[in-house]
Write a protein that holds these residues in place. Structure first.
Motif, PDB file in Angstrom:
ATOM      1  N   GLU A  81      76.975  37.976 -37.705  1.00 44.60           N
ATOM      2  CA  GLU A  81      76.467  39.244 -38.213  1.00 44.60           C
ATOM      3  C   GLU A  81      75.656  39.962 -37.122  1.00 44.60           C
ATOM      4  O   GLU A  81      75.758  41.176 -36.951  1.00 44.60           O
ATOM      5  N   CYS A  82      74.899  39.157 -36.393  1.00 46.13           N
ATOM      6  CA  CYS A  82      74.071  39.699 -35.306  1.00 46.13           C
ATOM      7  C   CYS A  82      74.963  40.385 -34.261  1.00 46.13           C
ATOM      8  O   CYS A  82      74.686  41.494 -33.808  1.00 46.13           O
ATOM      9  N   MET A  83      76.054  39.739 -33.894  1.00 44.47           N
ATOM     10  CA  MET A  83      76.961  40.294 -32.886  1.00 44.47           C
ATOM     11  C   MET A  83      77.695  41.522 -33.437  1.00 44.47           C
ATOM     12  O   MET A  83      78.004  42.453 -32.714  1.00 44.47           O
ATOM     13  N   ARG A  84      77.970  41.505 -34.749  1.00 43.67           N
ATOM     14  CA  ARG A  84      78.672  42.640 -35.351  1.00 43.67           C
ATOM     15  C   ARG A  84      77.780  43.892 -35.317  1.00 43.67           C
ATOM     16  O   ARG A  84      78.215  44.974 -34.941  1.00 43.67           O
ATOM     17  N   ILE A  85      76.516  43.689 -35.663  1.00 43.78           N
ATOM     18  CA  ILE A  85      75.592  44.829 -35.698  1.00 43.78           C
ATOM     19  C   ILE A  85      75.291  45.320 -34.282  1.00 43.78           C
ATOM     20  O   ILE A  85      75.212  46.506 -34.030  1.00 43.78           O
ATOM     21  N   ASN A  86      75.137  44.368 -33.378  1.00 46.91           N
ATOM     22  CA  ASN A  86      74.767  44.722 -32.006  1.00 46.91           C
ATOM     23  C   ASN A  86      76.006  44.604 -31.113  1.00 46.91           C
ATOM     24  O   ASN A  86      76.151  43.664 -30.340  1.00 46.91           O
ATOM     25  N   ALA A  87      76.887  45.558 -31.276  1.00 50.86           N
ATOM     26  CA  ALA A  87      78.179  45.521 -30.587  1.00 50.86           C
ATOM     27  C   ALA A  87      77.989  45.394 -29.078  1.00 50.86           C
ATOM     28  O   ALA A  87      77.003  45.870 -28.522  1.00 50.86           O
ATOM     29  N   HIS A  88      78.908  44.737 -28.444  1.00 52.03           N
ATOM     30  CA  HIS A  88      78.927  44.535 -26.989  1.00 52.03           C
ATOM     31  C   HIS A  88      77.814  43.605 -26.514  1.00 52.03           C
ATOM     32  O   HIS A  88      77.514  43.548 -25.339  1.00 52.03           O
ATOM     33  N   GLU A  89      77.200  42.889 -27.435  1.00 53.79           N
ATOM     34  CA  GLU A  89      76.145  41.968 -27.026  1.00 53.79           C
ATOM     35  C   GLU A  89      76.755  40.751 -26.326  1.00 53.79           C
ATOM     36  O   GLU A  89      77.704  40.148 -26.817  1.00 53.79           O
ATOM     37  N   LYS A  90      76.180  40.434 -25.169  1.00 48.68           N
ATOM     38  CA  LYS A  90      76.763  39.363 -24.356  1.00 48.68           C
ATOM     39  C   LYS A  90      75.982  38.048 -24.445  1.00 48.68           C
ATOM     40  O   LYS A  90      76.483  37.002 -24.042  1.00 48.68           O
ATOM     41  N   THR A 108      67.671  37.655 -25.234  1.00 51.02           N
ATOM     42  CA  THR A 108      68.436  38.655 -24.475  1.00 51.02           C
ATOM     43  C   THR A 108      67.744  39.079 -23.186  1.00 51.02           C
ATOM     44  O   THR A 108      68.081  40.119 -22.614  1.00 51.02           O
ATOM     45  N   GLY A 109      66.795  38.303 -22.717  1.00 51.85           N
ATOM     46  CA  GLY A 109      66.130  38.632 -21.460  1.00 51.85           C
ATOM     47  C   GLY A 109      65.462  39.989 -21.521  1.00 51.85           C
ATOM     48  O   GLY A 109      64.832  40.341 -22.520  1.00 51.85           O
ATOM     49  N   SER A 110      65.630  40.764 -20.468  1.00 48.73           N
ATOM     50  CA  SER A 110      65.020  42.099 -20.470  1.00 48.73           C
ATOM     51  C   SER A 110      66.061  43.155 -20.860  1.00 48.73           C
ATOM     52  O   SER A 110      65.924  44.326 -20.536  1.00 48.73           O
ATOM     53  N   TRP A 111      67.074  42.704 -21.546  1.00 46.37           N
ATOM     54  CA  TRP A 111      68.120  43.605 -22.050  1.00 46.37           C
ATOM     55  C   TRP A 111      67.940  43.679 -23.552  1.00 46.37           C
ATOM     56  O   TRP A 111      67.858  42.671 -24.238  1.00 46.37           O
ATOM     57  N   PRO A 113      69.539  45.080 -26.728  1.00 49.57           N
ATOM     58  CA  PRO A 113      70.648  45.765 -27.392  1.00 49.57           C
ATOM     59  C   PRO A 113      70.324  46.103 -28.850  1.00 49.57           C
ATOM     60  O   PRO A 113      69.588  45.382 -29.518  1.00 49.57           O
ATOM     61  N   GLY A 114      70.925  47.186 -29.339  1.00 48.37           N
ATOM     62  CA  GLY A 114      70.920  47.545 -30.762  1.00 48.37           C
ATOM     63  C   GLY A 114      69.586  47.412 -31.449  1.00 48.37           C
ATOM     64  O   GLY A 114      68.627  48.136 -31.151  1.00 48.37           O
ATOM     65  N   ALA A 115      69.520  46.483 -32.371  1.00 50.25           N
ATOM     66  CA  ALA A 115      68.327  46.336 -33.209  1.00 50.25           C
ATOM     67  C   ALA A 115      67.099  45.989 -32.381  1.00 50.25           C
ATOM     68  O   ALA A 115      65.977  46.397 -32.702  1.00 50.25           O
ATOM     69  N   LYS A 116      67.291  45.251 -31.308  1.00 52.82           N
ATOM     70  CA  LYS A 116      66.150  44.898 -30.464  1.00 52.82           C
ATOM     71  C   LYS A 116      65.580  46.140 -29.769  1.00 52.82           C
ATOM     72  O   LYS A 116      64.373  46.258 -29.577  1.00 52.82           O
ATOM     73  N   GLU A 117      66.481  47.029 -29.384  1.00 51.20           N
ATOM     74  CA  GLU A 117      66.030  48.274 -28.751  1.00 51.20           C
ATOM     75  C   GLU A 117      65.195  49.090 -29.747  1.00 51.20           C
ATOM     76  O   GLU A 117      64.159  49.651 -29.402  1.00 51.20           O
ATOM     77  N   TYR A 119      63.553  47.895 -32.309  1.00 52.03           N
ATOM     78  CA  TYR A 119      62.278  47.192 -32.498  1.00 52.03           C
ATOM     79  C   TYR A 119      61.332  47.495 -31.339  1.00 52.03           C
ATOM     80  O   TYR A 119      60.146  47.784 -31.535  1.00 52.03           O
ATOM     81  N   LYS A 120      61.883  47.438 -30.124  1.00 55.21           N
ATOM     82  CA  LYS A 120      61.052  47.668 -28.938  1.00 55.21           C
ATOM     83  C   LYS A 120      60.423  49.059 -28.983  1.00 55.21           C
ATOM     84  O   LYS A 120      59.250  49.244 -28.682  1.00 55.21           O
ATOM     85  N   LYS A 121      61.241  50.024 -29.412  1.00 58.40           N
ATOM     86  CA  LYS A 121      60.763  51.407 -29.433  1.00 58.40           C
ATOM     87  C   LYS A 121      59.710  51.629 -30.517  1.00 58.40           C
ATOM     88  O   LYS A 121      58.725  52.332 -30.305  1.00 58.40           O
ATOM     89  N   HIS A 122      59.901  51.015 -31.670  1.00 57.04           N
ATOM     90  CA  HIS A 122      59.052  51.364 -32.811  1.00 57.04           C
ATOM     91  C   HIS A 122      58.009  50.310 -33.201  1.00 57.04           C
ATOM     92  O   HIS A 122      57.012  50.648 -33.818  1.00 57.04           O
ATOM     93  N   TYR A 123      58.264  49.069 -32.882  1.00 56.56           N
ATOM     94  CA  TYR A 123      57.367  48.032 -33.409  1.00 56.56           C
ATOM     95  C   TYR A 123      56.804  47.076 -32.367  1.00 56.56           C
ATOM     96  O   TYR A 123      55.866  46.343 -32.638  1.00 56.56           O
ATOM     97  N   TYR A 124      57.376  47.063 -31.194  1.00 55.43           N
ATOM     98  CA  TYR A 124      56.980  46.098 -30.161  1.00 55.43           C
ATOM     99  C   TYR A 124      55.485  46.224 -29.839  1.00 55.43           C
ATOM    100  O   TYR A 124      54.957  47.328 -29.733  1.00 55.43           O
ATOM    101  N   SER A 125      54.841  45.082 -29.679  1.00 53.83           N
ATOM    102  CA  SER A 125      53.438  45.087 -29.264  1.00 53.83           C
ATOM    103  C   SER A 125      53.271  44.135 -28.077  1.00 53.83           C
ATOM    104  O   SER A 125      53.515  42.935 -28.203  1.00 53.83           O
ATOM    105  N   GLN A 126      52.868  44.692 -26.979  1.00 56.46           N
ATOM    106  CA  GLN A 126      52.644  43.883 -25.771  1.00 56.46           C
ATOM    107  C   GLN A 126      51.570  42.829 -26.014  1.00 56.46           C
ATOM    108  O   GLN A 126      51.718  41.676 -25.591  1.00 56.46           O
ATOM    109  N   ASP A 127      50.508  43.237 -26.706  1.00 56.46           N
ATOM    110  CA  ASP A 127      49.423  42.286 -26.997  1.00 56.46           C
ATOM    111  C   ASP A 127      49.963  41.095 -27.778  1.00 56.46           C
ATOM    112  O   ASP A 127      49.610  39.941 -27.519  1.00 56.46           O
ATOM    113  N   TYR A 128      50.812  41.392 -28.754  1.00 56.00           N
ATOM    114  CA  TYR A 128      51.335  40.331 -29.616  1.00 56.00           C
ATOM    115  C   TYR A 128      52.222  39.369 -28.825  1.00 56.00           C
ATOM    116  O   TYR A 128      52.119  38.143 -29.000  1.00 56.00           O
ATOM    117  N   PHE A 129      53.059  39.895 -27.959  1.00 56.12           N
ATOM    118  CA  PHE A 129      53.945  38.986 -27.235  1.00 56.12           C
ATOM    119  C   PHE A 129      53.198  38.198 -26.153  1.00 56.12           C
ATOM    120  O   PHE A 129      53.575  37.066 -25.849  1.00 56.12           O
TER     121      PHE A 129
END
Lengths: 262, 193
Positions: A81-90, A108-111, A113-117, A119-129
């Motif tokens: 399901e993850c690969m289906r939603i995040n097409a072209h994920e390697k 996914t390293g510093s790449w 894709p899709g849902a992670k992008e 999340y990064k844009k809207h919810y990511y917190s540097q302090d938290y990670f």
């Protein structure tokens, strides 16, 4: 004592050329090393899979190289399901044992894709990670302490001072990523005494050793790995293992060219 | 030795940490050798460092240590995120504002902030600090390149030390704090010992 040495890390540990891990194996003639380094993985996977490996092998000895805080792992139930939603994920999904599986860590390293992008844009917190990395370090140290497992923690870069996204631009300007309320709850609990915080890339940068390549970014070549290991790893490991091969430079030199040929 | 009275002003590099992380940094270690009053606050701007100095009674001290900060930290009345704890008196800097998604200030930094103005103001405040401290021996420190606003007679630049010994206490490891302490100690001895 005969140890099962667990070598954990991300792509810097698992490069096509000889890395610190290979030099340790050569120097001490480590038999049956437990290889636990995978490209793209973040610290949550590195540490929790290390703990898993320790439980799978007798007399474990941990050498783990941690990575940037802004590479994070998501545990997903269904990789299809993850690969289906995040097409072209390697990047594959791996379970705690490190095998590609249906459910597991989607790293996914510093790449991003899709849902992670998203999340990064809207919810990511540097302090938290940064906090998550400290929490995982604490967890590994406490686990090893409780089981009397020798544990050496390395950083692949100044992971608490630089982000992978900056390192990818060859920018090693130091910031204090743990200087916040969340992280403060762990900074005083961790045993920092054996952790060389500039890490491999910081060491290379301070000593004019190569670490950056325009194609593969921050992935030091073999000679840099060897110099780092000689300075910050072998002095620790020499008290546990007897040295079998002293001069590793010829082999490092041989693999150095792979870096130039990319 | 303990009779030397030292005033510390500055940012997180020089702030007291023990209350927050149950360990000590170089400023607390320095206080074992000297009578130290430490006004440094994490994340404060150069403007606020100057305010720390003008509100202090310099006649009560033998030497002043100033830890200078980034020209790009902007003084604000109340930080929108850091309202309590170690950073409760901190000012605004772009990376922090961006990481906490404070949209109004992101807009300010990205669209209106003038870096040349910030550098000039930083230099002018730095000169004002020098002027204010003419009557007392002072040591001016930074641990990030280009954070010293101007030239001072007695300076300590720790930027190379930081790269060698980064860590969680005042941005340094235990060895780093020890190295900083030794260098500060030595400089104080040279100046007023």
């Amino acid at each position: 004592m005969k140890y099962s040495v667990v070598f954990s890390g991300a792509s810097i540990t698992n490069s096509p050329w000889y890395t610190w891990k290979d030099f340790v194996i050569e120097r001490y003639h480590i038999r049956n090393p437990v290889e636990n380094a995978h490209r793209g993985v973040g610290n949550e996977f590195i540490i929790n899979s290390t703990i898993q490996k320790c439980q799978e092998h007798a007399n474990p000895f941990v050498v783990a190289m941690l990575t940037s805080i802004d590479k994070w792992d998501w545990y997903v139930q269904d990789s299809t399901e993850c690969m289906r939603i995040n097409a072209h994920e390697k990047h594959p999904v791996r379970n705690l044992q490190g095998s590609i599986s249906i459910g597991g860590f989607w790293s996914t390293g510093s790449w991003f894709p899709g849902a992670k992008e998203h999340y990064k844009k809207h919810y990511y917190s540097q302090d938290y990670f940064a906090f998550k990395t400290l929490q995982n370090i604490f967890c590994l140290q406490q686990f090893c302490k409780s089981k009397n497992i020798p544990c050496v923690i390395l950083f692949d870069s100044p992971v608490l001072n630089c982000l992978e996204q900056d390192i990818n631009n060859q920018d090693l300007t130091y910031k204090s990523l743990t200087d916040n309320e969340l992280c403060r709850s762990y900074t005083g609990q961790i045993d920092w005494s054996g952790i060389y915080q500039p890490g491999l890339i910081g060491y290379c940068d301070s000593n004019d050793l190569e670490w950056f390549h325009s194609e593969i970014k921050g992935h030091p070549p073999s000679l840099s790995h060897l110099a780092f290991a000689e300075q910050h790893l072998f002095p620790v490991l020499d008290s546990y293992f007897s040295v079998k091969t002293l001069d590793l430079r010829p082999i490092a030199q041989k693999f150095q060219n792979m870096f130039y040929d990319i | 030795m303990k009779s030397l009275r030292i005033l510390i002003a500055g940012d997180s590099f020089a702030a007291k940490v023990q209350e927050y992380i149950q360990t000590v940094g170089w400023p607390e270690l320095l206080a074992e050798s000297f009578d130290v009053v430490n006004l440094a606050q994490a994340g404060c701007s150069e403007y606020r460092i100057w305010q720390q100095l003008v509100t202090a009674d310099l006649s009560k001290f033998d030497c002043v240590l100033v830890s200078h900060t980034s020209p790009y930290r902007v003084a604000i009345r109340q930080h929108p995120v850091h309202k309590t704890g170690f950073h409760q008196n901190c000012d605004a800097i772009y990376e922090d504002i961006k990481s906490h998604r404070v949209d109004t200030l992101i807009d300010f930094f990205e669209n209106y902030f003038d870096m040349n103005y910030a550098q000039d103001i930083h230099r002018l405040i730095g000169q004002e600090i020098a002027q204010h401290l003419t009557s007392i021996p002072s040591i001016h420190m930074c641990h990030v390149e280009k954070n010293l606003p101007c030239n001072y007679e007695h300076m300590l630049d720790f930027s190379d030390i930081w790269k060698k010994y980064p860590g969680p206490v005042n941005h340094y490891s235990a060895d780093g704090n020890q190295t900083v302490l030794e260098k500060v100690h030595e400089k104080i001895q040279q100046l007023v010992g």
